[in-house]
Design a protein around this motif. Structure first.
Motif, PDB file in Angstrom:
ATOM      1  N   ASP A  20      -4.583  -3.634   9.965  1.00 36.06           N
ATOM      2  CA  ASP A  20      -5.689  -2.863   9.391  1.00 36.06           C
ATOM      3  C   ASP A  20      -5.206  -1.610   8.669  1.00 36.06           C
ATOM      4  O   ASP A  20      -5.957  -0.980   7.945  1.00 36.06           O
ATOM      5  N   LEU A  21      -3.941  -1.242   8.828  1.00 36.85           N
ATOM      6  CA  LEU A  21      -3.386  -0.079   8.144  1.00 36.85           C
ATOM      7  C   LEU A  21      -2.597  -0.473   6.894  1.00 36.85           C
ATOM      8  O   LEU A  21      -2.068   0.390   6.205  1.00 36.85           O
ATOM      9  N   LEU A  22      -2.523  -1.756   6.612  1.00 37.02           N
ATOM     10  CA  LEU A  22      -1.811  -2.240   5.434  1.00 37.02           C
ATOM     11  C   LEU A  22      -2.736  -2.234   4.222  1.00 37.02           C
ATOM     12  O   LEU A  22      -3.956  -2.250   4.367  1.00 37.02           O
ATOM     13  N   PRO A  23      -2.172  -2.241   2.990  1.00 36.79           N
ATOM     14  CA  PRO A  23      -3.024  -2.277   1.793  1.00 36.79           C
ATOM     15  C   PRO A  23      -3.931  -3.500   1.802  1.00 36.79           C
ATOM     16  O   PRO A  23      -3.506  -4.587   2.193  1.00 36.79           O
ATOM     17  N   GLY A  24      -5.148  -3.338   1.370  1.00 38.27           N
ATOM     18  CA  GLY A  24      -6.069  -4.465   1.308  1.00 38.27           C
ATOM     19  C   GLY A  24      -6.328  -5.057   2.661  1.00 38.27           C
ATOM     20  O   GLY A  24      -6.368  -6.260   2.834  1.00 38.27           O
ATOM     21  N   GLY A  28      -5.395 -10.632   7.343  1.00 41.95           N
ATOM     22  CA  GLY A  28      -4.775 -11.453   8.389  1.00 41.95           C
ATOM     23  C   GLY A  28      -3.448 -12.037   7.945  1.00 41.95           C
ATOM     24  O   GLY A  28      -2.575 -11.316   7.482  1.00 41.95           O
ATOM     25  N   ASN A  29      -3.309 -13.357   8.045  1.00 43.68           N
ATOM     26  CA  ASN A  29      -2.033 -13.984   7.701  1.00 43.68           C
ATOM     27  C   ASN A  29      -1.696 -13.809   6.220  1.00 43.68           C
ATOM     28  O   ASN A  29      -0.528 -13.769   5.851  1.00 43.68           O
ATOM     29  N   LYS A  30      -2.705 -13.688   5.361  1.00 46.55           N
ATOM     30  CA  LYS A  30      -2.440 -13.448   3.938  1.00 46.55           C
ATOM     31  C   LYS A  30      -1.740 -12.112   3.748  1.00 46.55           C
ATOM     32  O   LYS A  30      -0.810 -11.990   2.955  1.00 46.55           O
ATOM     33  N   THR A  31      -2.193 -11.103   4.459  1.00 46.20           N
ATOM     34  CA  THR A  31      -1.589  -9.775   4.363  1.00 46.20           C
ATOM     35  C   THR A  31      -0.148  -9.812   4.834  1.00 46.20           C
ATOM     36  O   THR A  31       0.740  -9.268   4.180  1.00 46.20           O
ATOM     37  N   ARG A  32       0.098 -10.468   5.949  1.00 47.40           N
ATOM     38  CA  ARG A  32       1.460 -10.537   6.471  1.00 47.40           C
ATOM     39  C   ARG A  32       2.372 -11.296   5.514  1.00 47.40           C
ATOM     40  O   ARG A  32       3.511 -10.906   5.274  1.00 47.40           O
ATOM     41  N   THR A  33       1.889 -12.391   4.942  1.00 43.61           N
ATOM     42  CA  THR A  33       2.689 -13.165   3.995  1.00 43.61           C
ATOM     43  C   THR A  33       2.994 -12.345   2.747  1.00 43.61           C
ATOM     44  O   THR A  33       4.132 -12.320   2.268  1.00 43.61           O
ATOM     45  N   LEU A  34       1.997 -11.655   2.225  1.00 41.08           N
ATOM     46  CA  LEU A  34       2.208 -10.848   1.019  1.00 41.08           C
ATOM     47  C   LEU A  34       3.188  -9.710   1.246  1.00 41.08           C
ATOM     48  O   LEU A  34       3.941  -9.345   0.344  1.00 41.08           O
ATOM     49  N   GLU A  35       3.192  -9.160   2.427  1.00 36.72           N
ATOM     50  CA  GLU A  35       4.138  -8.096   2.731  1.00 36.72           C
ATOM     51  C   GLU A  35       5.567  -8.583   2.459  1.00 36.72           C
ATOM     52  O   GLU A  35       6.367  -7.884   1.833  1.00 36.72           O
ATOM     53  N   PHE A  36       5.887  -9.787   2.889  1.00 36.52           N
ATOM     54  CA  PHE A  36       7.219 -10.338   2.687  1.00 36.52           C
ATOM     55  C   PHE A  36       7.435 -10.783   1.243  1.00 36.52           C
ATOM     56  O   PHE A  36       8.520 -10.582   0.681  1.00 36.52           O
ATOM     57  N   ASN A  58      -9.983 -14.052  -1.695  1.00 30.62           N
ATOM     58  CA  ASN A  58      -9.415 -12.930  -0.946  1.00 30.62           C
ATOM     59  C   ASN A  58      -7.917 -12.835  -1.175  1.00 30.62           C
ATOM     60  O   ASN A  58      -7.350 -11.748  -1.227  1.00 30.62           O
ATOM     61  N   HIS A  59      -7.270 -13.979  -1.327  1.00 27.75           N
ATOM     62  CA  HIS A  59      -5.833 -13.982  -1.614  1.00 27.75           C
ATOM     63  C   HIS A  59      -5.550 -13.223  -2.909  1.00 27.75           C
ATOM     64  O   HIS A  59      -4.635 -12.400  -2.971  1.00 27.75           O
ATOM     65  N   ALA A  60      -6.340 -13.469  -3.945  1.00 28.26           N
ATOM     66  CA  ALA A  60      -6.143 -12.784  -5.225  1.00 28.26           C
ATOM     67  C   ALA A  60      -6.376 -11.282  -5.070  1.00 28.26           C
ATOM     68  O   ALA A  60      -5.618 -10.468  -5.585  1.00 28.26           O
ATOM     69  N   ARG A  61      -7.408 -10.909  -4.350  1.00 25.53           N
ATOM     70  CA  ARG A  61      -7.715  -9.484  -4.126  1.00 25.53           C
ATOM     71  C   ARG A  61      -6.561  -8.800  -3.398  1.00 25.53           C
ATOM     72  O   ARG A  61      -6.117  -7.709  -3.772  1.00 25.53           O
ATOM     73  N   LEU A  62      -6.061  -9.448  -2.365  1.00 29.37           N
ATOM     74  CA  LEU A  62      -4.951  -8.872  -1.608  1.00 29.37           C
ATOM     75  C   LEU A  62      -3.664  -8.818  -2.423  1.00 29.37           C
ATOM     76  O   LEU A  62      -2.908  -7.854  -2.338  1.00 29.37           O
ATOM     77  N   THR A  63      -3.417  -9.851  -3.234  1.00 36.91           N
ATOM     78  CA  THR A  63      -2.230  -9.852  -4.085  1.00 36.91           C
ATOM     79  C   THR A  63      -2.277  -8.690  -5.064  1.00 36.91           C
ATOM     80  O   THR A  63      -1.275  -8.005  -5.282  1.00 36.91           O
ATOM     81  N   ALA A  64      -3.438  -8.433  -5.638  1.00 36.72           N
ATOM     82  CA  ALA A  64      -3.590  -7.301  -6.561  1.00 36.72           C
ATOM     83  C   ALA A  64      -3.320  -5.979  -5.837  1.00 36.72           C
ATOM     84  O   ALA A  64      -2.634  -5.097  -6.366  1.00 36.72           O
ATOM     85  N   ALA A  65      -3.824  -5.833  -4.626  1.00 35.22           N
ATOM     86  CA  ALA A  65      -3.623  -4.596  -3.863  1.00 35.22           C
ATOM     87  C   ALA A  65      -2.146  -4.392  -3.528  1.00 35.22           C
ATOM     88  O   ALA A  65      -1.601  -3.300  -3.699  1.00 35.22           O
ATOM     89  N   TRP A  66      -1.488  -5.445  -3.052  1.00 37.57           N
ATOM     90  CA  TRP A  66      -0.073  -5.333  -2.703  1.00 37.57           C
ATOM     91  C   TRP A  66       0.787  -5.110  -3.939  1.00 37.57           C
ATOM     92  O   TRP A  66       1.775  -4.368  -3.897  1.00 37.57           O
ATOM     93  N   SER A  67       0.439  -5.742  -5.052  1.00 37.23           N
ATOM     94  CA  SER A  67       1.184  -5.536  -6.297  1.00 37.23           C
ATOM     95  C   SER A  67       1.081  -4.090  -6.742  1.00 37.23           C
ATOM     96  O   SER A  67       2.082  -3.474  -7.123  1.00 37.23           O
ATOM     97  N   ALA A  68      -0.125  -3.542  -6.697  1.00 34.73           N
ATOM     98  CA  ALA A  68      -0.322  -2.137  -7.083  1.00 34.73           C
ATOM     99  C   ALA A  68       0.493  -1.219  -6.181  1.00 34.73           C
ATOM    100  O   ALA A  68       1.142  -0.287  -6.656  1.00 34.73           O
ATOM    101  N   LYS A  69       0.493  -1.484  -4.889  1.00 33.69           N
ATOM    102  CA  LYS A  69       1.262  -0.661  -3.950  1.00 33.69           C
ATOM    103  C   LYS A  69       2.752  -0.706  -4.283  1.00 33.69           C
ATOM    104  O   LYS A  69       3.455   0.294  -4.193  1.00 33.69           O
TER     105      LYS A  69
END
Length: 90
Positions: A20-24, A28-36, A58-69
């Protein structure tokens, strides 16, 4: 954590990863996968991330957030997988 440590004998150093403290957050598992994936892209000196998904992905939304970070350009290839599933409410 003190109670969990006690349950295991009280002799541990325990750590919790807070998604819950990670971008976007909320991915769940999408966030953890994108981190790597983003870390790997940065390590390889990539400058952009490209991904695809449904219009309300949601995958696209999270990918955009992680890319921006990570300071990466992000391109999303979105498709309407369920006809009439986007646009104005009726």
């Amino acid at each position: 954590m003190p109670s969990l440590n006690k349950a295991f004998g009280g002799d541990l150093s325990l750590y919790i990863k807070r998604d819950d403290l990670l971008p976007g957050s909320g991915g769940g598992n999408k966030t953890r996968t994108l981190e790597f994936c983003i870390a790997d892209a940065l390590e390889k000196s990539a400058n952009a991330i490209i991904t695809g998904g449904a219009v309300q992905s949601n995958h696209a939304r999270l990918t955009a957030a992680w890319s921006a970070k990570g300071g990466l350009d992000c391109r999303l290839i979105l498709e309407e997988r369920v006809k009439g599933n986007h646009g104005t409410a009726q």
